[in-house]
Design a protein around this motif. Structure first.
Motif, PDB file in Angstrom:
ATOM      1  N   PHE A  29       0.792  -1.391   0.078  1.00 53.10           N
ATOM      2  CA  PHE A  29      -0.116  -0.047   0.251  1.00 53.10           C
ATOM      3  C   PHE A  29       1.101   1.102   0.243  1.00 53.10           C
ATOM      4  O   PHE A  29       1.756   1.151   0.793  1.00 53.10           O
ATOM      5  N   SER A  30       0.840   2.484  -0.776  1.00 46.18           N
ATOM      6  CA  SER A  30       1.372   3.537  -1.124  1.00 46.18           C
ATOM      7  C   SER A  30       0.063   4.054  -0.139  1.00 46.18           C
ATOM      8  O   SER A  30       0.948   5.954  -0.500  1.00 46.18           O
ATOM      9  N   ASP A  31      -0.868   4.216  -0.414  1.00 45.52           N
ATOM     10  CA  ASP A  31      -2.061   5.414   0.599  1.00 45.52           C
ATOM     11  C   ASP A  31      -2.715   4.828   1.381  1.00 45.52           C
ATOM     12  O   ASP A  31      -2.937   3.953   1.530  1.00 45.52           O
ATOM     13  N   MET A  58       6.811   8.431   1.828  1.00 41.01           N
ATOM     14  CA  MET A  58       5.658   9.337   2.108  1.00 41.01           C
ATOM     15  C   MET A  58       4.567   9.008   2.539  1.00 41.01           C
ATOM     16  O   MET A  58       4.382   9.211   0.933  1.00 41.01           O
ATOM     17  N   PHE A  59       4.414   8.621   3.912  1.00 49.08           N
ATOM     18  CA  PHE A  59       2.556   8.993   3.705  1.00 49.08           C
ATOM     19  C   PHE A  59       2.467  10.534   3.924  1.00 49.08           C
ATOM     20  O   PHE A  59       2.399  10.220   5.554  1.00 49.08           O
ATOM     21  N   SER A  72      -9.024  16.622   4.745  1.00 49.01           N
ATOM     22  CA  SER A  72      -8.619  17.013   3.478  1.00 49.01           C
ATOM     23  C   SER A  72      -6.906  16.656   3.194  1.00 49.01           C
ATOM     24  O   SER A  72      -6.344  16.404   3.610  1.00 49.01           O
ATOM     25  N   GLY A  73      -7.350  15.150   2.015  1.00 50.57           N
ATOM     26  CA  GLY A  73      -5.556  14.357   1.701  1.00 50.57           C
ATOM     27  C   GLY A  73      -6.027  13.146   2.453  1.00 50.57           C
ATOM     28  O   GLY A  73      -6.785  12.827   2.368  1.00 50.57           O
ATOM     29  N   MET A  74      -4.607  13.101   2.331  1.00 52.34           N
ATOM     30  CA  MET A  74      -4.266  10.933   2.925  1.00 52.34           C
ATOM     31  C   MET A  74      -4.996  11.205   4.418  1.00 52.34           C
ATOM     32  O   MET A  74      -4.768  11.981   4.914  1.00 52.34           O
ATOM     33  N   SER A  94      14.388   0.766   9.256  1.00 48.14           N
ATOM     34  CA  SER A  94      14.372   0.711   8.129  1.00 48.14           C
ATOM     35  C   SER A  94      14.628   0.576   7.230  1.00 48.14           C
ATOM     36  O   SER A  94      15.314   1.503   5.567  1.00 48.14           O
ATOM     37  N   ASN A  95      12.893   0.361   6.856  1.00 43.90           N
ATOM     38  CA  ASN A  95      12.070   0.076   5.557  1.00 43.90           C
ATOM     39  C   ASN A  95      11.706   1.753   5.418  1.00 43.90           C
ATOM     40  O   ASN A  95      11.641   1.625   3.970  1.00 43.90           O
ATOM     41  N   ASN A  96      11.829   2.340   5.910  1.00 44.48           N
ATOM     42  CA  ASN A  96      11.938   3.820   5.411  1.00 44.48           C
ATOM     43  C   ASN A  96      10.138   4.223   4.987  1.00 44.48           C
ATOM     44  O   ASN A  96      10.091   4.985   3.807  1.00 44.48           O
ATOM     45  N   CYS A  97       8.686   3.551   6.049  1.00 38.12           N
ATOM     46  CA  CYS A  97       8.117   3.725   5.622  1.00 38.12           C
ATOM     47  C   CYS A  97       7.216   4.806   6.924  1.00 38.12           C
ATOM     48  O   CYS A  97       7.105   4.783   7.693  1.00 38.12           O
ATOM     49  N   ILE A  98       7.164   6.245   6.242  1.00 38.32           N
ATOM     50  CA  ILE A  98       7.138   7.435   6.927  1.00 38.32           C
ATOM     51  C   ILE A  98       6.186   8.176   6.227  1.00 38.32           C
ATOM     52  O   ILE A  98       5.301   9.074   5.655  1.00 38.32           O
ATOM     53  N   ILE A  99       5.061   8.306   8.107  1.00 36.32           N
ATOM     54  CA  ILE A  99       4.064   9.192   8.034  1.00 36.32           C
ATOM     55  C   ILE A  99       3.896  10.466   8.795  1.00 36.32           C
ATOM     56  O   ILE A  99       4.740  10.738   9.552  1.00 36.32           O
ATOM     57  N   THR A 100       3.847  11.676   7.778  1.00 36.12           N
ATOM     58  CA  THR A 100       4.336  12.706   7.640  1.00 36.12           C
ATOM     59  C   THR A 100       3.590  13.755   7.516  1.00 36.12           C
ATOM     60  O   THR A 100       2.408  13.331   6.524  1.00 36.12           O
ATOM     61  N   GLY A 101       4.010  14.631   7.759  1.00 38.36           N
ATOM     62  CA  GLY A 101       3.509  15.970   7.419  1.00 38.36           C
ATOM     63  C   GLY A 101       1.863  16.872   7.225  1.00 38.36           C
ATOM     64  O   GLY A 101       1.354  17.758   7.416  1.00 38.36           O
ATOM     65  N   GLY A 102       1.486  15.794   8.189  1.00 44.65           N
ATOM     66  CA  GLY A 102      -0.327  16.443   8.283  1.00 44.65           C
ATOM     67  C   GLY A 102      -1.042  16.473   9.700  1.00 44.65           C
ATOM     68  O   GLY A 102       0.432  16.638  10.465  1.00 44.65           O
ATOM     69  N   ASP A 103      -2.288  16.780   9.941  1.00 44.86           N
ATOM     70  CA  ASP A 103      -2.384  16.754  11.680  1.00 44.86           C
ATOM     71  C   ASP A 103      -2.240  15.502  12.304  1.00 44.86           C
ATOM     72  O   ASP A 103      -2.188  15.743  13.379  1.00 44.86           O
ATOM     73  N   LEU A 104      -2.618  14.856  11.629  1.00 43.93           N
ATOM     74  CA  LEU A 104      -2.703  12.903  12.662  1.00 43.93           C
ATOM     75  C   LEU A 104      -1.834  12.234  11.470  1.00 43.93           C
ATOM     76  O   LEU A 104      -1.354  11.986  10.391  1.00 43.93           O
TER      77      LEU A 104
END
Length: 236
Positions: A29-31, A58-59, A72-74, A94-104
């Motif tokens: 999954f990428s989203d 980057m999620f 609004s968004g992902m 180390s596989n770098n699945c990063i949840i970032t940038g938003g409110d939650l």
């Protein structure tokens, strides 16, 4: 200042989210919205599900409209009992699945009144970085959830971990937030006297204590962090 967010959109998930069949398109999954969409239609949570997040991804989660509760968004990461979300096949940070940038980031709460349990849920190898409001929050759930080899870093919110509406344990610290069942006290007529009023109040208090003990025994929330990293370098 701590900011508490309860999302009002969850009851609409099954009708509004696009559900992706990873077997037809890819092996990961990428989203996060698609993860949430799949979880929203799960009825039998006794059957374990596994969602593999795409490595080196980057999620970037969206933003909450404080008036409507809409995203609004992902979507942030939400899941039900007996589900596993892991970064890559081996679930390594180390596989770098990063949840970032938003409110939650990770925002766990009931999809509806029938899915109050989060028992058996596992999040493995996921990083939550630079979230604005709540990197990790749990509302009104019970059961045991494990975070394995995860990281929570560089978010400017306070608190970085928010648990509300449940009784339970977090890591090595214990905290109890038991919702009280409040009852209206009926004041007896004058002929019954003050003593009768006091007896009624005592009985009510005893019943309330019994209800709380039963809830506390049956609806504990346990959050276990194993090999996780916590770093905060934002504003205080």
């Amino acid at each position: 200042m701590a900011v508490s967010v309860r999302l009002g959109f969850l009851l609409l998930l099954s009708a509004s989210l696009f559900v992706m069949d990873t077997t037809a398109q890819s092996n990961c999954f990428s989203d996060l919205t698609n993860v949430v969409g799949n979880e929203s239609i799960v009825v039998d949570t006794s059957v374990r599900r596994e969602y593999i997040l795409c490595p080196e991804t980057m999620f970037e989660t969206g933003f909450v409209d404080i008036n409507t509760g809409q995203i609004s968004g992902m979507f942030p990461l939400l899941m039900k009992a007996n589900s596993t979300v892991k970064c890559g096949e081996d679930g390594s940070r180390s596989n770098n699945c990063i949840i970032t940038g938003g409110d939650l980031g990770v925002s766990l709460q009931p999809f509806n009144t029938l899915t109050m349990s989060i028992d058996g849920a596992i999040i493995q190898g996921v990083q939550v970085i630079d979230i604005l409001l709540q990197p990790f929050s749990i509302f009104s759930l019970f059961g045991s959830i494990q975070f394995i080899d995860c990281a929570f870093k560089d978010s400017v919110s306070e608190p970085n971990i928010l648990i509300a509406g449940a009784a339970g344990t977090l890591g090595t610290q214990s905290g109890r937030h038991l919702s009280r069942h409040r009852h209206l006290v009926t004041i007896p007529e004058g002929w019954r006297g003050r003593q009768h009023q006091q007896q009624q109040q005592q009985q009510q208090q005893q019943q309330q204590a019994l209800v709380e003990r039963k809830l506390q025994a049956s609806r504990l929330l346990e959050v276990v962090f194993t090999g996780c990293l916590f770093e905060v370098s934002g504003f205080f």
